[in-house]
Design a protein around this motif. Structure first.
Motif, short mmCIF file in Angstrom:
data_model
loop_
_atom_site.label_atom_id
_atom_site.label_comp_id
_atom_site.label_asym_id
_atom_site.label_seq_id
_atom_site.Cartn_x
_atom_site.Cartn_y
_atom_site.Cartn_z
N LEU A 86 17.74 11.63 -4.47
CA LEU A 86 18.36 11.48 -3.15
C LEU A 86 18.53 12.87 -2.54
N PRO A 87 17.65 13.25 -1.58
CA PRO A 87 17.78 14.56 -0.93
C PRO A 87 18.83 14.51 0.18
N GLN A 88 19.22 15.68 0.67
CA GLN A 88 20.14 15.72 1.80
C GLN A 88 19.44 15.30 3.09
N VAL A 89 18.18 15.67 3.22
CA VAL A 89 17.40 15.33 4.41
C VAL A 89 16.25 14.44 3.97
N MET A 90 16.10 13.28 4.59
CA MET A 90 15.08 12.33 4.15
C MET A 90 14.33 11.74 5.35
N MET A 91 13.14 11.25 5.06
CA MET A 91 12.33 10.58 6.08
C MET A 91 12.56 9.08 6.00
N HIS A 92 12.65 8.43 7.15
CA HIS A 92 12.88 6.99 7.20
C HIS A 92 11.70 6.29 7.86
N ILE A 93 11.40 5.10 7.39
CA ILE A 93 10.34 4.27 7.99
C ILE A 93 11.01 3.08 8.66
N ASP A 94 10.77 2.92 9.95
CA ASP A 94 11.40 1.84 10.71
C ASP A 94 10.58 0.56 10.63
N GLY A 95 11.18 -0.52 11.11
CA GLY A 95 10.48 -1.80 11.19
C GLY A 95 11.02 -2.86 10.27
N LYS A 96 11.89 -2.50 9.32
CA LYS A 96 12.43 -3.48 8.37
C LYS A 96 13.92 -3.67 8.59
N THR A 97 14.40 -4.83 8.18
CA THR A 97 15.83 -5.05 8.17
C THR A 97 16.42 -4.38 6.93
N LEU A 98 17.73 -4.29 6.90
CA LEU A 98 18.41 -3.71 5.74
C LEU A 98 18.01 -4.44 4.47
#
Length: 241
Positions: A86-98
């Motif tokens: 778990l880094p402090q800064v991360m990349m997220h991929i959109d399009g999905k629900t939780l």
């Protein structure tokens, strides 16, 4: 030359070695962040990684996670271990629900077998406990991840990592965006998890509550104490005196 190796020899004891570094050096140009770091991490240990800003705590986690490579030295992984980072800064991929995003951590070649074996129900129950433990409500499960703020998206990534039950957890400031109740839930999770944990945190109460070992990085070197944070502060004062 940097070297990362897998060591297949494992013991069955509860304190078996999970990962080891030997003489780890990391340089950025003329600046040396890690200078001959040697550290062992055993199963069941929760290690607090301390040091001033810029001492190399995050760099060490990135090296162990394989995000960066050492300038020299060796990282030995014991057998086929899995690592959750778990880094402090991360990349997220959109399009999905939780719910969809968290469920995406399931890696089964035969989804029908997964469902018929009852593992799906077990995982969903565990997923619900984890998501709620990290502060979400059931009404959030079907919301798009893109609707959540950065702090809440960090919680989603943390839930995904915890649900994979890696052999080694590398957590960089995991309490930064958690409220008191979620921190307390995470403390209990880590203390009852069989995973080895190496974490960076400025939350001293959190460190005191979960860590059974403290490693200080200063001037590129480490000082290793098999104690919690409060006892470490006392021993460090004695060392300085």
């Amino acid at each position: 030359m940097d070297e990362i190796i897998n060591n297949q020899q494992q013991s069955d004891c509860s304190d078996k070695l999970v990962l080891r570094t030997e003489g780890l050096v990391k340089r950025y140009g003329k600046r040396t962040v890690a200078n001959g770091v040697t550290i062992n991490v055993k199963q069941g240990e929760i290690v607090g990684l301390l040091g001033p800003n810029g001492a190399g705590k995050t760099t060490l986690l990135r090296l162990l996670a394989g995000v960066e490579t050492p300038t020299s030295g060796r990282i030995s992984k014991m057998g086929d271990i899995t690592i959750g980072y778990l880094p402090q800064v991360m990349m997220h991929i959109d399009g999905k629900t939780l719910r969809e995003d968290v469920m995406s951590v399931i890696q089964y070649s035969d989804i029908q077998e997964f469902r018929s074996s009852g593992e799906e129900a077990r995982f969903i129950a565990e997923m619900d406990r984890t998501i709620i433990g990290l502060g979400f409500e059931r009404k959030d499960f079907d919301r798009l991840c893109s609707e959540f703020s950065g702090g809440w998206r960090m919680r989603i990534e943390l839930a995904k990592i915890l649900l994979q039950h890696p052999d080694l957890l590398l957590l960089d400031e995991p309490t930064n965006h958690l409220d008191i109740e979620s921190i307390q839930w995470l403390e209990e999770f880590l203390k009852t998890s069989p995973s080895a944990v190496l974490l960076v945190s400025h939350d001293r109460a959190f460190l005191d509550n979960v860590c059974n070992r403290t490693v200080e990085i200063t001037l590129g070197r480490i000082y290793d104490y098999d104690v919690n944070y409060s006892r470490f502060v006392e021993l460090r004062k004695e060392r300085h005196e």
